[in-house]
Write a protein that holds these residues in place. Structure first.
Motif, PDB file in Angstrom:
ATOM      1  N   GLU A 308      -8.450   8.118 -27.805  1.00 22.42           N
ATOM      2  CA  GLU A 308      -7.784   7.145 -26.818  1.00 22.42           C
ATOM      3  C   GLU A 308      -8.299   5.897 -27.046  1.00 22.42           C
ATOM      4  O   GLU A 308      -7.760   5.002 -26.724  1.00 22.42           O
ATOM      5  N   HIS A 348      -3.822  12.361 -16.244  1.00 30.35           N
ATOM      6  CA  HIS A 348      -4.139  12.373 -17.676  1.00 30.35           C
ATOM      7  C   HIS A 348      -4.126  13.414 -18.610  1.00 30.35           C
ATOM      8  O   HIS A 348      -3.619  13.305 -19.489  1.00 30.35           O
TER       9      HIS A 348
ATOM     10  N   ARG B   8       4.936  16.212   1.678  1.00 30.79           N
ATOM     11  CA  ARG B   8       3.891  17.069   0.774  1.00 30.79           C
ATOM     12  C   ARG B   8       4.607  17.126  -0.471  1.00 30.79           C
ATOM     13  O   ARG B   8       4.015  16.816  -1.522  1.00 30.79           O
ATOM     14  N   GLN B   9       6.055  17.076  -0.754  1.00 35.55           N
ATOM     15  CA  GLN B   9       6.464  16.958  -2.255  1.00 35.55           C
ATOM     16  C   GLN B   9       7.796  15.878  -1.881  1.00 35.55           C
ATOM     17  O   GLN B   9       8.214  15.815  -0.998  1.00 35.55           O
ATOM     18  N   HIS B  10       7.961  15.218  -3.004  1.00 34.69           N
ATOM     19  CA  HIS B  10       8.872  14.249  -3.066  1.00 34.69           C
ATOM     20  C   HIS B  10      10.314  14.864  -2.448  1.00 34.69           C
ATOM     21  O   HIS B  10      10.755  16.100  -3.078  1.00 34.69           O
ATOM     22  N   GLN B  12      13.896  15.822  -3.071  1.00 32.33           N
ATOM     23  CA  GLN B  12      14.965  15.822  -4.136  1.00 32.33           C
ATOM     24  C   GLN B  12      16.217  15.241  -3.442  1.00 32.33           C
ATOM     25  O   GLN B  12      17.054  14.314  -3.919  1.00 32.33           O
ATOM     26  N   SER B 216      17.194  12.284 -21.470  1.00 33.50           N
ATOM     27  CA  SER B 216      16.816  13.509 -20.984  1.00 33.50           C
ATOM     28  C   SER B 216      16.790  14.442 -22.210  1.00 33.50           C
ATOM     29  O   SER B 216      16.039  15.595 -22.013  1.00 33.50           O
ATOM     30  N   LYS B 217      17.140  14.201 -23.114  1.00 35.58           N
ATOM     31  CA  LYS B 217      17.177  15.135 -24.441  1.00 35.58           C
ATOM     32  C   LYS B 217      16.140  14.864 -25.760  1.00 35.58           C
ATOM     33  O   LYS B 217      15.716  15.606 -26.250  1.00 35.58           O
ATOM     34  N   PHE B 222      11.567  11.002 -23.600  1.00 32.97           N
ATOM     35  CA  PHE B 222      10.445  11.754 -23.063  1.00 32.97           C
ATOM     36  C   PHE B 222       9.193  10.869 -22.979  1.00 32.97           C
ATOM     37  O   PHE B 222       8.581  10.752 -22.053  1.00 32.97           O
ATOM     38  N   GLN B 223       8.894  10.036 -24.114  1.00 36.52           N
ATOM     39  CA  GLN B 223       7.665   9.439 -24.226  1.00 36.52           C
ATOM     40  C   GLN B 223       7.862   8.022 -23.031  1.00 36.52           C
ATOM     41  O   GLN B 223       7.051   7.791 -22.424  1.00 36.52           O
ATOM     42  N   ARG B 225       9.477   8.402 -20.364  1.00 41.09           N
ATOM     43  CA  ARG B 225       9.315   8.503 -18.972  1.00 41.09           C
ATOM     44  C   ARG B 225       7.540   8.906 -18.880  1.00 41.09           C
ATOM     45  O   ARG B 225       7.206   8.542 -17.572  1.00 41.09           O
ATOM     46  N   VAL B 226       7.044   9.487 -19.890  1.00 41.85           N
ATOM     47  CA  VAL B 226       5.495   9.796 -19.498  1.00 41.85           C
ATOM     48  C   VAL B 226       4.579   8.549 -19.556  1.00 41.85           C
ATOM     49  O   VAL B 226       3.982   8.362 -18.585  1.00 41.85           O
ATOM     50  N   LYS B 229       5.511   7.190 -16.142  1.00 41.56           N
ATOM     51  CA  LYS B 229       5.017   8.060 -14.808  1.00 41.56           C
ATOM     52  C   LYS B 229       3.423   8.134 -14.924  1.00 41.56           C
ATOM     53  O   LYS B 229       2.882   8.192 -13.971  1.00 41.56           O
ATOM     54  N   ALA B 230       2.808   8.476 -16.151  1.00 39.38           N
ATOM     55  CA  ALA B 230       1.379   8.603 -16.119  1.00 39.38           C
ATOM     56  C   ALA B 230       0.792   7.919 -17.531  1.00 39.38           C
ATOM     57  O   ALA B 230       0.683   8.627 -18.579  1.00 39.38           O
ATOM     58  N   GLN B 232      -1.935   7.019 -18.408  1.00 33.52           N
ATOM     59  CA  GLN B 232      -3.149   7.337 -19.021  1.00 33.52           C
ATOM     60  C   GLN B 232      -2.848   8.706 -19.794  1.00 33.52           C
ATOM     61  O   GLN B 232      -3.277   8.950 -20.964  1.00 33.52           O
ATOM     62  N   ALA B 233      -1.935   9.635 -19.364  1.00 32.05           N
ATOM     63  CA  ALA B 233      -1.478  10.784 -19.892  1.00 32.05           C
ATOM     64  C   ALA B 233      -0.736  10.321 -21.431  1.00 32.05           C
ATOM     65  O   ALA B 233      -1.205  11.097 -22.392  1.00 32.05           O
ATOM     66  N   HIS B 236      -3.351   9.563 -23.568  1.00 26.57           N
ATOM     67  CA  HIS B 236      -4.236  10.862 -24.278  1.00 26.57           C
ATOM     68  C   HIS B 236      -3.445  11.672 -25.249  1.00 26.57           C
ATOM     69  O   HIS B 236      -3.960  11.875 -25.897  1.00 26.57           O
TER      70      HIS B 236
END
Lengths: 527, 359
Positions: A308, A348, B8-10, B12, B216-217, B222-223, B225-226, B229-230, B232-233, B236
């Motif tokens: 990282e 993470h 507690r959850q979004h 939908q 979506s496919k 995918f990258q 969206r990641v 959304k996150a 740091q992920a 990683h």
């Protein structure tokens, strides 16, 4: 009030508190006598924090009574609680880094006083309870243990009759823990009741005279920790038999698979720790533990190993199976057979509002061939997630559940499972069981042992010494960005590790280490 | 007392209900505004939202207006998914029109069948070039792309204005600030006789489908969206944020540039100082109205196109100012953002339960 049986300092009677969708506290009753050190035990989510918040006036109970010295009381706010004589030392410190110790203490007092008088009082309290602390030092210069002392001094100044400590030792070295215990025992001798919340059972055994065990919001039992083993208390907490990790089978170590040599890095974060000449070799089949107090470079080490952090110019300082990789990003390191599990699960290690399927795809799409021609292969992706869920007993509604809807333990099992099923040659894992319930923790430990038995080199970065003693073959200690030489687990003691954790320079020669025998007692008990 | 309680959850359901709710509230508030202006609110709303599309020509015009909105919004939504806030689509649209239109003007007497495809390519390049500048500034100097892309919009529209007032002005155009009309070979064919529905509309449908597959496919989607959304992920696992900044700004720019070219090679037929009634900005609302999802954007584009048509009719038949269009678009965005709170929170009435205080 004189004569007759003495009333309890605090009695909790039938306290019930519901949140939307869960009953956090269900008819909880127990009592704490003056001068008693009482443990509140339970896993994450057992309802400990809710109960503490009710006692401290942050939350109001839906039902039930609190009796203070025999009289029913209503605590509307933390202010009321402090007025009454309840002190609380938080798990996370609420200190202003750029202010001095004295200023921080003054901020938390209910009424503003004369600073000079306060200073005098602080020095007195520090002397009485053996809490050395310079009132004029700025907080950012203090170690974690010293910061905690501020919180304790803060509470003691109000002459509490009940002191609550919420997971106070999670950031302390064994020596600092022992000092804290001395202070607490002295307080108890003077008649202060102490409610000690922890899931570190050997500490509870060493310190407490009574324990109340919570599970799922209910009191499931009480005991005298001095007469129990850590194992029996753990079983009470989780409500099932605990299986100790199976370390049978001969451990044979192969060639060096992860080779770190002279890794130095300047941290680009403001309060980060620079890595200084880290060197370490992990062989196939070996589990290497990295111990240390949080913030001594473990995060930086993990990020450097996972790719990282960019490392420019010295490709040789990290080698995977002999290949220099320090100049590679995470994807190329993974292609060479490395896998990584970060400390933080949400955001993470996993994306909380994506499905488990997608989270499986996240790190595995190359190695498990889950994509073709730039497109996601839906069927194999889903069956990979299903396989993780099945193999690692992840409790969820299915592969399309959002990762964020899983409990910490289940999500951690999913993440660890995701990496293990990729059959890595090198696994670097940070705080594998942090905030995870005991059942999931032992499953994860077993999975790591099994993985090592298959010839993988495993590096475990952990603050939890019990964990390191339970699964590692060798241990190194990080302190201020430096790493000690590896020591085989068989001939290293807790106090040695503790001294290394403290960086050897604030060494107190005459500390007695009761914790050490207790930890080793546990290990004998579990084996 | 009314208060918001975290879910507690979004929810939908609320993700899809929130745009519907926002539209209803916009109609309600719009009606109130109309009545303050002395118009019968029902007549006015009828004129604004029903009258424009109660004949087949009206419906074809809806498609004509929706075409640039949908094409641009698909491109923008990819960036928004990855937290790349390109709000300079209007400028990228203008640059696409200048690049592609410039080619048509250079070959103003051409009859080649290759002219139009070449204009497509140059239009996309022009838009991508204008989107690439904020990408460079962001990745090299960490300059905020919201500011840079927005400011570049004004550079682009002034540049167009300079061209049509100066070097590219039609020599036979009686000094009007307009270019020559494009040659027939440089005009988009109409795909439905008797209307202005052109090839670009068919292209918009293709963009929706391609956008859906990408998002979506595909691994790239995918990258995106990641990264959004996150972050740091994403770091990683080695999804590079810089690469996503480049990808989304170039893609958004290219699609905006194409949309701009479609406007000048379609309904307009030449270069003028004003080639877009703010399509590039309205597309931002379209993207959010459509939940950043390609299919949703298709519907969102049609709805926003209707506000343009309704605004024109309201001017003609009710004598209302043109600003009504912008007003409606603004109110809709406002309510949309407000309603989105409900995906994370629920509304509760009454004070929090406090039985413990009975003493």
């Amino acid at each position: 009030m004189t004569g007759g049986s003495k009333p309890a300092q605090l009695e909790v009677r039938g306290v019930t508190k519901a949140f939307p969708g869960c009953l956090a506290n269900d008819d909880i009753s127990f009592r704490i006598e003056p001068g008693e050190i009482h443990a509140l035990l339970g896993e994450n989510g057992a309802g400990k924090s809710t109960l503490v918040k009710i006692i401290y006036g942050v939350l109001q109970a839906d039902q039930g009574d609190l009796l203070w010295e025999g009289k029913p009381v209503t605590i509307h706010s933390p202010h009321d609680a402090r007025e009454m004589g309840v002190g609380l030392v938080f798990q996370h410190f609420s200190l202003f880094e750029t202010m001095t110790v004295l200023e921080n203490i003054a901020l938390a007092m209910n009424d503003v006083r004369d600073m000079a008088a306060l200073r005098q009082q602080v020095i007195e309290v520090e002397k009485t309870y053996g809490l050395p602390l310079d009132p004029d030092r700025h907080v950012y210069t203090l170690s974690v243990g010293e910061r905690q002392r501020i919180e304790i001094v803060r509470c003691l100044l109000q002459n509490p009759k009940l002191l609550i400590l919420d997971e106070p030792t999670s950031v302390l070295t064994p020596q600092e823990v022992e000092k804290l215990f001395e202070t607490l025992r002295r307080l108890a001798d003077e008649g202060c009741a102490i409610l000690y919340i922890s899931h570190k059972l050997h500490e509870v055994k060493a310190l407490c005279q009574k324990a109340t065990v919570l599970r799922g919001g209910k009191v499931v039992g009480g005991c005298d920790p001095r007469e129990e083993t850590a194992k029996s208390m753990a079983e009470m907490m989780i409500g099932q038999k605990l299986t100790a990790p199976d370390r049978s089978g001969t451990r044979k170590f192969g060639d060096v698979r992860l080779d770190i040599s002279d890794l130095s890095l300047i941290s680009d974060e403001q309060f980060g720790t620079d890595l200084k000449g880290i060197g370490l070799k992990v062989r196939g089949g070996e589990i290497m533990g990295v111990a240390g107090v949080a913030g001594n470079g473990q995060n930086e080490l993990f990020q450097a190993l996972a790719g990282e952090t960019e490392i420019i110019g010295t490709p040789d300082c990290i080698k995977i199976d002999g290949d220099p990789v320090a100049h590679f990003g995470p994807r190329r390191r993974r292609r060479l057979g490395a896998a990584f599990v970060p400390e933080e699960r949400n955001g993470h290690g996993a994306v909380p509002d994506m499905s488990l399927s997608e989270n499986g795809f996240l790190t595995a799409f190359r190695r498990m061939a889950l994509s073709a021609r730039g497109l996601i292969r839906e069927v194999p992706t889903r069956s990979f997630a299903d396989k993780i869920i099945k193999t690692f007993d992840v409790r969820t509604t299915g592969a399309s559940a959002e990762a964020g809807s899983l409990s910490g333990g289940n999500l951690q099992k999913f993440i660890v499972g995701r990496e293990i099923l990729q059959d890595p040659g090198v696994l670097v894992i940070s705080q594998p069981t942090w905030g995870v319930d005991a059942g999931a923790a032992s499953a994860i430990h077993q999975a790591l042992l099994d993985l090592a038995a298959k010839g993988t080199a495993v590096l475990v970065i952990s603050q939890d010494l019990d964990e390191i003693f339970a699964i590692c073959d060798q241990v190194v200690v990080m302190s201020e960005g430096k790493m000690s030489a590896p020591r085989p687990m068989a001939d290293v003691s807790v106090e040695e590790i503790g001294l290394l954790m403290g960086g050897l320079h604030d060494l107190d020669g005459d500390v007695t280490l009761k914790t050490k025998e207790l930890i080793e007692g546990d290990r004998v008990g579990q084996a | 007392m009314v208060r918001l309680e975290p879910r507690r959850q979004h929810s939908q359901a609320m993700v899809y209900l929130s745009p519907v709710l926002a539209i209803l509230m916009t109609l309600f508030v719009g009606g109130i505004i109309f009545s303050f202006m002395g118009k019968n609110p029902f007549d006015a709303l009828y004129t604004f939202f029903i009258l424009p599309i109660n004949n087949s020509y009206g419906i074809s015009e809806l498609f004509v207006k929706a075409t640039p909105l949908v094409i641009i919004a698909i491109g923008l939504s990819m960036g928004f998914r990855a937290n790349v806030w390109n709000i300079g689509a209007e400028g990228q649209l203008t640059m696409g029109a200048i690049f592609g239109g410039g080619l048509a003007l250079y070959f103003y007497d051409s009859e080649s069948m290759f002219l139009l495809p070449a204009m497509f390519v140059l239009g996309a390049i022009g838009g991508a070039f204008w989107g690439g500048i904020p990408a460079l500034l962001r990745t090299r100097f960490n300059a905020n792309e919201i500011l840079t892309s927005l400011m570049l919009t004004y550079v682009a529209t002034l540049f167009l204005s300079f061209l049509v007032h100066g070097p590219w002005r039609n020599p036979e155009g009686f000094n009007f600030p307009e270019s020559r009309p494009f040659p027939d070979a440089g005009l988009l064919p109409v795909i439905y006789d008797g209307t202005r529905v052109h090839l670009g509309t068919a292209f918009a449908v293709l963009v929706v489908i391609a956008g859906w597959i990408l998002l979506s496919k595909s691994v790239i989607g995918f990258q995106l969206r990641v990264v959004g959304k996150a972050p740091q992920a994403a770091r990683h696992v080695g999804f590079r944020q810089k690469r996503m900044v480049w990808f989304t700004l170039l893609l958004g720019g290219a699609l905006s540039g194409l949309a701009g070219l479609f406007e000048v090679a379609g309904p307009i037929g030449q270069l003028q100082p004003a080639i877009s009634p703010g399509y590039g900005f309205t597309a931002i609302i379209v993207a959010f109205l459509g939940r950043l999802h390609p299919l949703g954007i298709l519907f969102g584009g049609l709805i926003m196109a209707l506000t343009y048509l309704g605004g024109e009719l309201a001017q003609i038949t009710l004598g209302l100012p043109n600003a009504v269009t912008g007003l409606f678009q603004g109110i809709l965005l406002f309510f949309l953002l407000a309603c989105d709170v409900l995906t994370k929170y629920r509304v509760r009435f009454g004070t929090p339960a406090a039985k413990g205080e009975a003493a």
